[in-house]
Design a protein around this motif. Structure first.
Motif, PDB file in Angstrom:
ATOM      1  N   VAL A  94       4.762   4.816   4.894  1.00 26.32           N
ATOM      2  CA  VAL A  94       5.791   4.555   5.900  1.00 26.32           C
ATOM      3  C   VAL A  94       5.114   4.448   7.260  1.00 26.32           C
ATOM      4  N   LEU A  95       5.829   3.864   8.213  1.00 26.89           N
ATOM      5  CA  LEU A  95       5.222   3.564   9.506  1.00 26.89           C
ATOM      6  C   LEU A  95       4.597   4.780  10.202  1.00 26.89           C
ATOM      7  N   PRO A  96       5.320   5.923  10.312  1.00 29.27           N
ATOM      8  CA  PRO A  96       4.705   7.037  11.039  1.00 29.27           C
ATOM      9  C   PRO A  96       3.364   7.472  10.447  1.00 29.27           C
ATOM     10  N   SER A  97       3.286   7.557   9.112  1.00 31.28           N
ATOM     11  CA  SER A  97       2.017   8.016   8.550  1.00 31.28           C
ATOM     12  C   SER A  97       0.940   6.947   8.680  1.00 31.28           C
ATOM     13  N   ARG A  98       1.345   5.659   8.683  1.00 28.34           N
ATOM     14  CA  ARG A  98       0.333   4.613   8.864  1.00 28.34           C
ATOM     15  C   ARG A  98      -0.261   4.654  10.268  1.00 28.34           C
ATOM     16  N   ILE A  99       0.607   4.923  11.254  1.00 24.67           N
ATOM     17  CA  ILE A  99       0.123   5.018  12.640  1.00 24.67           C
ATOM     18  C   ILE A  99      -0.875   6.159  12.784  1.00 24.67           C
ATOM     19  N   LEU A 100      -0.477   7.327  12.287  1.00 25.38           N
ATOM     20  CA  LEU A 100      -1.322   8.513  12.443  1.00 25.38           C
ATOM     21  C   LEU A 100      -2.633   8.364  11.670  1.00 25.38           C
ATOM     22  N   ARG A 101      -2.532   7.798  10.458  1.00 24.10           N
ATOM     23  CA  ARG A 101      -3.736   7.539   9.673  1.00 24.10           C
ATOM     24  C   ARG A 101      -4.717   6.679  10.453  1.00 24.10           C
ATOM     25  N   GLY A 102      -4.187   5.606  11.078  1.00 21.73           N
ATOM     26  CA  GLY A 102      -5.030   4.695  11.848  1.00 21.73           C
ATOM     27  C   GLY A 102      -5.759   5.426  12.959  1.00 21.73           C
ATOM     28  N   ALA A 103      -5.015   6.275  13.690  1.00 26.17           N
ATOM     29  CA  ALA A 103      -5.617   7.005  14.803  1.00 26.17           C
ATOM     30  C   ALA A 103      -6.693   7.976  14.307  1.00 26.17           C
ATOM     31  N   LEU A 104      -6.404   8.665  13.211  1.00 25.13           N
ATOM     32  CA  LEU A 104      -7.357   9.648  12.695  1.00 25.13           C
ATOM     33  C   LEU A 104      -8.597   8.971  12.115  1.00 25.13           C
ATOM     34  N   PHE A 105      -8.403   7.744  11.617  1.00 24.30           N
ATOM     35  CA  PHE A 105      -9.499   7.029  10.960  1.00 24.30           C
ATOM     36  C   PHE A 105     -10.463   6.400  11.972  1.00 24.30           C
ATOM     37  N   LEU A 106      -9.922   6.031  13.133  1.00 22.20           N
ATOM     38  CA  LEU A 106     -10.702   5.292  14.121  1.00 22.20           C
ATOM     39  C   LEU A 106     -12.077   5.904  14.461  1.00 22.20           C
TER      40      LEU A 106
ATOM     41  N   PRO B   3      17.056   5.689  13.072  1.00 26.95           N
ATOM     42  CA  PRO B   3      16.631   6.294  14.330  1.00 26.95           C
ATOM     43  C   PRO B   3      15.610   7.413  14.139  1.00 26.95           C
ATOM     44  N   ASP B   4      15.786   8.238  13.112  1.00 29.41           N
ATOM     45  CA  ASP B   4      14.870   9.378  13.019  1.00 29.41           C
ATOM     46  C   ASP B   4      13.484   8.956  12.540  1.00 29.41           C
ATOM     47  N   SER B   5      13.392   7.795  11.836  1.00 28.47           N
ATOM     48  CA  SER B   5      12.062   7.345  11.466  1.00 28.47           C
ATOM     49  C   SER B   5      11.371   6.709  12.672  1.00 28.47           C
ATOM     50  N   ARG B   6      12.223   6.151  13.603  1.00 31.53           N
ATOM     51  CA  ARG B   6      11.628   5.644  14.836  1.00 31.53           C
ATOM     52  C   ARG B   6      11.091   6.811  15.670  1.00 31.53           C
ATOM     53  N   LEU B   7      11.820   7.890  15.648  1.00 32.06           N
ATOM     54  CA  LEU B   7      11.406   9.100  16.360  1.00 32.06           C
ATOM     55  C   LEU B   7      10.082   9.613  15.782  1.00 32.06           C
ATOM     56  N   LEU B   8      10.032   9.645  14.454  1.00 37.31           N
ATOM     57  CA  LEU B   8       8.805  10.100  13.782  1.00 37.31           C
ATOM     58  C   LEU B   8       7.625   9.206  14.127  1.00 37.31           C
ATOM     59  N   ALA B   9       7.887   7.886  14.169  1.00 35.59           N
ATOM     60  CA  ALA B   9       6.813   6.957  14.510  1.00 35.59           C
ATOM     61  C   ALA B   9       6.304   7.222  15.926  1.00 35.59           C
ATOM     62  N   GLY B  10       7.241   7.483  16.844  1.00 33.53           N
ATOM     63  CA  GLY B  10       6.852   7.803  18.215  1.00 33.53           C
ATOM     64  C   GLY B  10       6.030   9.071  18.268  1.00 33.53           C
ATOM     65  N   LEU B  11       6.465  10.071  17.518  1.00 33.06           N
ATOM     66  CA  LEU B  11       5.750  11.342  17.460  1.00 33.06           C
ATOM     67  C   LEU B  11       4.343  11.138  16.899  1.00 33.06           C
ATOM     68  N   ALA B  12       4.254  10.339  15.828  1.00 36.81           N
ATOM     69  CA  ALA B  12       2.955  10.063  15.216  1.00 36.81           C
ATOM     70  C   ALA B  12       2.036   9.388  16.220  1.00 36.81           C
ATOM     71  N   LEU B  13       2.595   8.481  17.006  1.00 35.94           N
ATOM     72  CA  LEU B  13       1.796   7.771  18.005  1.00 35.94           C
ATOM     73  C   LEU B  13       1.261   8.743  19.048  1.00 35.94           C
ATOM     74  N   ILE B  14       2.123   9.668  19.490  1.00 34.16           N
ATOM     75  CA  ILE B  14       1.691  10.636  20.510  1.00 34.16           C
ATOM     76  C   ILE B  14       0.578  11.533  19.963  1.00 34.16           C
ATOM     77  N   VAL B  15       0.790  12.061  18.752  1.00 36.83           N
ATOM     78  CA  VAL B  15      -0.235  12.920  18.150  1.00 36.83           C
ATOM     79  C   VAL B  15      -1.544  12.148  17.990  1.00 36.83           C
ATOM     80  N   GLY B  16      -1.433  10.898  17.547  1.00 37.63           N
ATOM     81  CA  GLY B  16      -2.619  10.060  17.369  1.00 37.63           C
ATOM     82  C   GLY B  16      -3.356   9.836  18.672  1.00 37.63           C
ATOM     83  N   LEU B  17      -2.603   9.542  19.731  1.00 37.43           N
ATOM     84  CA  LEU B  17      -3.240   9.305  21.028  1.00 37.43           C
ATOM     85  C   LEU B  17      -3.885  10.583  21.561  1.00 37.43           C
TER      86      LEU B  17
END
Lengths: 289, 269
Positions: A94-106, B3-17
């Motif tokens: 799913v999108l959230p885990s793909r985003i985080l995976r990408g960041a962690l993999f970089l 909406p909540d998966s969009r929220l999760l995606a945003g959260l994932a982006l923040i943690v990643g950054l």
């Protein structure tokens, strides 16, 4: 017949490269390790096992071996444990885990030299970001890379940060290969999350764990770049890894015999490790399809 | 999208950054003046890049890195695809032994060959040349092993049909196998390119001539020439560091999936 020669013609280029730059060098390292040479003198006399005797009686070697072993034994379990935990949360496509995976993999595909430089700044005693942060909390400056106790810890942190994403990606591939029915069965039996993780996930992902274990221990024993940039093996040898010692002896002291002896010892050590994996662990791992 | 998966995606982006923040901050710092950096006032400037490219020769290092990594990738893919095709499709005396020798290179630590390879290249006068940087890096069996597994998954009937039409083995490789295996070859190419781009110890050993430094060596030297850490020109160093990671960073977004496939297929098989 020409066609019978076809496969030989096809493999010849690669085999030639491998022969010239991998297999012949193993033999020539072995040969040089019994000789004395400094790159320049016209002769390289045989000196028997003198290079090995000197190596094994030097404090430098045992120190490097100890430091490298500590580095491997501490950083590998941290990496793998953390990676499996994170991977089990990011396994779904799913999108959230793909985003985080990408960041962690970089970081794992980013230049080690750059990362080492950036973390040298992060952990710099003056003007470093971490000490600046500590000071705003009213704490004193910590000489991260100048303190023999702390420097190795910093290197382990940097290595973990860099390699974690690689381990995660491999674990995710391993986790995705586990049949969903097993999780369904565990759910029917009323297994709680932590219990399912311990009883289903961990054992079934064992082949991946063994693979990563071997790869990362071998890699840890060959760590060089991050050490060369951040500490150069210091302070006082506290982070002096085997390959840093090899580089120093071979290419700054130009002691070819001694350097080759060290290379042979490192090679023997890692080969033993690889064989251990193939023979002992290989038999215990039978989850693969 | 819920909406909540969009929220999760945003959260994932923040943690990643946040996870990447050391590198992101170093990029930010490279656009800062030295005075601004030490006084804590942000002043935007490109002078660090001008300095790195002009005075410190990073344009040249960039070119060297591109030439070396590009050549290694092209040569390694060519010889590895040929060998992979042979190992996947032909049974020949000694074939298994040769294949084992290729696979074994995955387990052999490259440092055993550091000193001998230096001596070999010195003997033939290839130290301080592009060839000296490129040739030893071809000696790696990973791509051949990986591509052989992939080619074995391609139906042999396709080869046979082409042979029936009178094609030679090389034509079959080029016209039948390569087009089908293109995704795998592409993944392998990326993997080889990035590995070579980031290679440090070999160029460190094989090159003394400043005009042949790769980015990794140039960056390490630039960082080293600073006498001690409190007088490091950090914004300049970070500009050099950004030039060093930029090609991989930019390409990463587009090719991550291919890269991950290259890495995992080699591992899980």
């Amino acid at each position: 017949m020409l066609s019978r020669l076809t496969p030989y013609f096809l493999v010849l280029p690669l085999i030639s490269f491998i022969a010239v730059f991998t297999y012949i060098p193993i033999a020539s390292s072995l040969n040089l390790s019994f000789r004395e040479w400094d790159f320049l003198s016209p002769t390289m006399p045989l000196v028997g096992v003198e290079n090995y005797r000197l190596l094994f009686s030097s404090h430098e070697f045992w120190n490097s071996l100890k430091v490298t072993a500590i580095f491997a034994l501490v950083s590998v379990p941290i990496r793998l444990g953390l990676a499996l935990l994170v991977a089990s949360y990011l396994v779904r496509e799913v999108l959230p885990s793909r985003i985080l995976r990408g960041a962690l993999f970089l970081p794992s595909v980013t230049s080690t030299v750059s990362i080492a430089v950036v973390f040298s700044w992060l952990f710099a005693t003056d003007y470093g970001m971490i000490n600046a942060f500590l000071q705003t909390l009213g704490l004193g400056k910590v000489p991260w890379l100048q303190d023999p106790q702390l420097a190795l810890g910093v290197l382990i942190i940097v290595n973990t940060w860099k390699q974690l994403g690689y381990d995660i990606v491999i674990y995710i591939a391993g986790l995705q290969a586990i049949p969903q029915e097993l999780y369904d069965a565990a759910a029917v039996d009323g297994g709680r999350k932590g219990r399912v993780f311990r009883r289903v996930t961990v054992p079934l992902v064992m082949p991946t764990t063994y693979f990563l274990l071997v790869v990362s221990v071998i890699e840890a024993f060959q760590v060089f770049t991050v050490v060369d940039i951040m500490t150069k093996g210091g302070p006082a040898g506290a982070t002096d890894m085997l390959v840093n010692m090899l580089y120093r002896i071979g290419f700054t002291l130009f002691d070819i015999g001694q350097g080759s002896a060290l290379a042979v010892v490192l090679f023997a050590l890692l080969t033993a490790l690889a064989l251990f994996k193939a023979r002992v662990l290989g038999r215990r791992v039978h989850y693969e399809a | 999208m819920k909406p909540d998966s969009r929220l999760l995606a945003g959260l994932a982006l923040i943690v990643g950054l946040l996870f990447l923040s050391p590198v992101l901050y170093s990029v930010f710092m490279s656009f800062q003046t030295v005075d601004g950096y030490y006084t804590g006032n942000f002043e935007f400037t490109l002078e660090n890049y001008e300095l790195a490219i002009g005075q410190y020769n990073f344009a040249r290092y960039l070119l060297n890195s591109i030439v070396v990594s590009g050549s290694v990738t092209v040569i390694a893919l060519t010889v590895s695809t040929m060998a992979a095709f042979a190992f996947a499709r032909f049974r020949f005396p000694g074939g298994n032994l040769l294949f084992a020798a290729v696979v074994a290179t995955l387990m052999i630590p490259s440092h055993i060959s550091l000193i001998p390879n230096y001596l070999t290249l010195a003997r033939v006068g290839l130290l301080d040349t592009y060839a000296g940087l490129i040739l030893p890096a071809i000696s790696n069996g990973f791509a051949a092993f990986f591509l052989r597994q992939y080619i074995r998954g391609i139906p042999v009937a396709l080869d046979e049909a082409a042979y029936m039409d009178g094609a030679t083995p090389l034509k079959v490789l080029w016209r039948v196998i390569v087009p089908i295996a293109r995704p795998a070859i592409f993944s392998m190419g990326l993997f080889i390119f990035i590995t070579e781009w980031n290679n440090y110890i070999w160029p460190l050993v094989a090159v003394g001539d400043e005009d042949l430094y790769t980015l990794q060596i140039g960056l390490a030297r630039l960082y080293r020439v600073n006498p001690s850490e409190d007088v490091v020109n950090w914004p300049l160093v970070m500009a050099a560091s950004t030039i060093t990671i930029l090609p991989v960073l930019l390409g990463f977004i587009f090719v991550e999936r291919h890269l991950v496939r290259g890495i995992t297929m080699g591992a899980v098989k």
